[in-house]
Design a protein around this motif. Structure first.
Motif, short mmCIF file in Angstrom:
data_model
loop_
_atom_site.label_atom_id
_atom_site.label_comp_id
_atom_site.label_asym_id
_atom_site.label_seq_id
_atom_site.Cartn_x
_atom_site.Cartn_y
_atom_site.Cartn_z
N LYS A 295 0.83 -1.21 0.00
CA LYS A 295 0.00 0.00 0.00
C LYS A 295 0.86 1.26 0.00
N ARG A 296 2.00 1.20 0.70
CA ARG A 296 2.90 2.36 0.69
C ARG A 296 3.49 2.57 -0.71
N PHE A 297 3.79 1.48 -1.41
CA PHE A 297 4.28 1.62 -2.78
C PHE A 297 3.21 2.26 -3.66
N LEU A 298 1.98 1.82 -3.51
CA LEU A 298 0.91 2.38 -4.34
C LEU A 298 0.68 3.86 -4.05
N ALA A 299 0.83 4.26 -2.78
CA ALA A 299 0.74 5.69 -2.44
C ALA A 299 1.89 6.44 -3.10
N TYR A 300 3.07 5.82 -3.14
CA TYR A 300 4.23 6.41 -3.80
C TYR A 300 3.96 6.51 -5.31
N PHE A 301 3.39 5.47 -5.88
CA PHE A 301 3.03 5.46 -7.30
C PHE A 301 2.12 6.66 -7.63
N LEU A 302 1.11 6.86 -6.80
CA LEU A 302 0.18 7.98 -7.03
C LEU A 302 0.89 9.33 -6.94
N ARG A 303 1.81 9.44 -5.99
CA ARG A 303 2.54 10.71 -5.86
C ARG A 303 3.40 10.99 -7.08
N LEU A 304 4.11 9.97 -7.57
CA LEU A 304 4.97 10.19 -8.73
C LEU A 304 4.17 10.46 -10.00
#
Length: 379
Positions: A295-304
């Protein structure tokens, strides 16, 4: 821990000290704010201020008296910590975990600094995939401790970190304690999701909202505490967005974001090249991460995705990326545009929802990768 060590938050410091100066100290208060804003640092500084023998000599705890000496090791007999715990395999089936079971790990974490996250705490106690909670056994133990007279003749301070993680039985028992507090007892709750607490608990505490740390204070702290030059400190400050945890994470050479950037780059390059076999392997690698990390990766994905879209406007003040992220964006940003940015955002949010609902991670990430092939064609 002194107020002078807390980054920014001058308004909150002034309010807390004013309560003591005006003799209007509530018996229960709740510091609410986002992760990384310094709620715990403020709570620790305020607890030290209350327990210090010579706080009247200055606008802070003295840092030198007998009480402060004990507080430096977080071993003061009148300061009681409550925090989420887990059930260890070595514990008997009847045992309800309490904070004292993890006192050594807690003090070790505090010794490393007052800015930390739940994930860091979970790693410190080896929680793996368990959910940390505050049990009914904790409220029983706290009631016993607070019923004893103050050993130093002053306040007894109960500092509760993340009270929203109390189970129902514990919350109801704590409510009784707050309604009829023992003499000279102050409850300080450090909360990130106050809406998850019982309405009756919220109504009996004085809430103090802690804002994100102002940019100037983060920038100054980065230069003074981390020795950064002004330009680097400014870049990290903007990425931090008011969170000291994000600022420190951006500096860590082995931090999680670097791994996430590599996974993001690999996803985009393989999707652009339509390498389905390699994308399947990418999804299998993603499956090996725990659900919280996914989930933290997906939040990072959305930010990038947002940052790369903003990069196309060629206005540096709109971008909040590390140098490595910006280096990748120079060539990649044009592939995130008005034709696909909303769909990419929807794709990331849907994946977060599916992972949160315990969907098969391999299928979720492979489906995401396949759809990314189509979205990148909309350039």
């Amino acid at each position: 821990m002194r107020f002078s060590e807390v980054i920014g938050q001058e308004e909150a410091k002034k309010r807390l000290k004013g309560m003591v100066a005006d003799d209007r100290l509530p018996h229960a208060m709740m510091l609410c704010g986002p992760e990384g804003s310094g709620k715990m640092a403020l709570a620790l500084a305020f607890a030290s201020y209350l327990l210090c023998e010579r706080r009247s000599d200055a606008d802070d705890s003295c840092g030198q008296c007998r009480q402060c000496a004990m507080l430096r090791k977080w071993a003061h007999p009148d300061l009681h910590f409550t925090f989420p715990t887990i059930k260890l395999p070595s514990m008997s089936p009847e045992h309800k975990p309490v904070s004292d079971d993890f006192a050594a790990q807690w003090r070790q974490l505090l010794a490393s600094g007052p800015y930390f996250s739940l994930n860091q705490w979970m790693e410190a106690i080896g929680a793996e995939n368990q959910q940390a909670i505050i049990t009914a056994g904790e409220s029983d133990e706290l009631s016993r401790k607070l019923s004893i007279k103050s050993s130093q003749g002053g306040y007894k301070v109960s500092l509760i970190w993340l009270p929203e993680r109390m189970n129902a039985e514990c919350a109801n028992k704590l409510l009784k304690l707050i309604e009829e507090p023992p003499s000279q007892t102050v409850f300080i709750m450090v909360c990130e999701e106050p809406d998850k607490l019982l309405d009756t608990i919220r109504s009996r505490t004085q809430r103090i909202d802690i804002k994100r740390i102002d940019d100037a204070s983060i920038r100054q702290a980065l230069m003074e505490r981390r020795g950064l030059d002004a330009d680097t400190a400014t870049r990290i400050m903007r990425i931090a967005n008011g969170s000291w945890l994000k600022a420190v994470g951006a500096l860590d050479a082995d931090n999680e974001n670097e791994q996430f950037l590599m996974m993001f780059q690999k996803l985009m390059r393989l999707a652009y090249s339509r390498k389905v076999k390699e994308l399947k392997q990418w999804s299998e690698a993603m499956q090996t991460m725990g659900r919280e990390k996914q989930k933290r990766f997906l939040a990072y994905f959305l930010r990038l995705v947002r940052e790369n879209f903003a990069y196309n406007f060629m206005q540096p003040e709109l971008n909040y990326m590390t140098q490595q992220e910006e280096d990748f964006a120079r060539n990649f940003a044009r592939f995130v545009n008005e034709k696909n940015v909303l769909q990419m955002n929807e794709l990331g949010n849907r994946a977060i929802r599916d992972i949160s609902q315990n969907a098969n991670a391999k299928i979720v990430f492979f489906d995401m990768a396949m759809q990314m092939i189509v979205l990148l064609l909309a350039k």
